[in-house]
Write an enzyme that holds these catalytic residues in place. Structure first.
Site, PDB file in Angstrom:
ATOM      1  N   GLY A  46      18.417  11.889  93.943  1.00  0.00           N
ATOM      2  CA  GLY A  46      19.699  12.578  93.884  1.00  0.00           C
ATOM      3  C   GLY A  46      20.267  12.482  92.481  1.00  0.00           C
ATOM      4  CD  GLN A  51      23.673  10.345  88.259  1.00  0.00           C
ATOM      5  OE1 GLN A  51      23.518  11.065  89.239  1.00  0.00           O
ATOM      6  NE2 GLN A  51      23.010   9.203  88.111  1.00  0.00           N
ATOM      7  CB  CYS A  94      22.463   4.522  90.253  1.00  0.00           C
ATOM      8  SG  CYS A  94      23.377   5.847  89.473  1.00  0.00           S
ATOM      9  CG  LEU A  95      17.948   8.629  88.549  1.00  0.00           C
ATOM     10  CD1 LEU A  95      17.737  10.132  88.473  1.00  0.00           C
ATOM     11  CD2 LEU A  95      16.629   7.891  88.322  1.00  0.00           C
ATOM     12  CG  HIS A 136      24.579   6.883  95.167  1.00  0.00           C
ATOM     13  ND1 HIS A 136      24.203   5.583  94.918  1.00  0.00           N
ATOM     14  CD2 HIS A 136      24.454   7.542  93.985  1.00  0.00           C
ATOM     15  CE1 HIS A 136      23.892   5.469  93.630  1.00  0.00           C
ATOM     16  NE2 HIS A 136      24.017   6.640  93.046  1.00  0.00           N
ATOM     17  CD  GLU A 137      23.514  11.330  93.758  1.00  0.00           C
ATOM     18  OE1 GLU A 137      24.120  11.532  92.691  1.00  0.00           O
ATOM     19  OE2 GLU A 137      22.560  10.537  93.847  1.00  0.00           O
ATOM     20  CG  HIS A 140      27.326   9.612  90.484  1.00  0.00           C
ATOM     21  ND1 HIS A 140      27.378   8.711  89.445  1.00  0.00           N
ATOM     22  CD2 HIS A 140      26.168   9.349  91.147  1.00  0.00           C
ATOM     23  CE1 HIS A 140      26.292   7.931  89.484  1.00  0.00           C
ATOM     24  NE2 HIS A 140      25.552   8.297  90.509  1.00  0.00           N
TER      25      HIS A 140
HETATM   26 ZN    ZN Z   1      23.770   7.387  91.091  1.00  0.00          ZN
END
Ligand code: ZN
Length: 175
Positions: A46, A51, A94-95, A136-137, A140
């Site tokens: 995701g 990001q 998380c990236l 989670h997304e 962000h």
């Molecule tokens: Zn993340």
């Protein structure tokens, strides 16, 4: 399509509240295509637009397993509602916080309304992995990271760890 750089903590842009999208047009689809490629390139499931440094309310996702065909999904201006009372722990990563994983508890079921890749309104119930990932997304889009749910000490350690990774990487790139 292009792979864009994914920003990591403590980049202050990750704390921004993303803004609603006015129109799902070619320009936005280009962004979504780039986001998907960037997510695949980083082995993620995701990714939120912030990001890649774009503060828009856009999320891409692909929850297909390694042996399954790709199943990209796009969420524009997503809104969550009707969270279940049942909280489920899940080990998240998380990236933007690479190599850090920790358990977060979230409702195990949530309703999501959004526009898809073509701007069509959608309304569905997310459960299991989908529920974890979309929440989670969504965080962000509000400038919240999963490490914000951890203790202050764990959060500080996570940021230090990523900073060190970045420093090592810069050194490797320079060599
Ligand atoms: Zn993340």
């Amino acid at each position: 399509m292009a792979v864009r750089e994914i920003i990591t903590v403590p980049d202050p842009r990750l704390k921004l509240v993303s803004q609603p999208v006015e129109r799902v047009d070619e320009e936005l689809r280009d962004l979504m295509d780039d986001m998907l490629q960037s997510m695949y390139a980083a082995d993620g499931i995701g990714l939120a637009a912030i990001q890649v440094g774009v503060p828009k309310r856009v999320i891409v996702m692909d929850l297909a397993k390694a042996d399954e065909a790709p199943a990209p999904r796009y969420f524009v201006n997503p809104v969550l509602s009707d969270p279940s009372d049942n909280l489920q722990p899940y080990e998240e990563g998380c990236l933007s916080v690479p190599t850090v994983f920790d358990e977060v508890e979230r409702p195990d079921r949530v309703r999501i309304q959004y526009l898809d890749y073509d701007g069509k309104p959608c309304d569905e119930i997310a459960e299991g992995m989908f529920a974890v990932c979309i929440q989670h997304e969504m965080d962000h889009l509000e400038g919240i990271l999963f490490i914000d749910y951890l203790s202050r000490l764990k959060r500080q350690r996570a940021v230090q760890r990523v900073k060190k990774l970045d420093k090592d990487k810069t050194r490797d790139d320079a060599a």
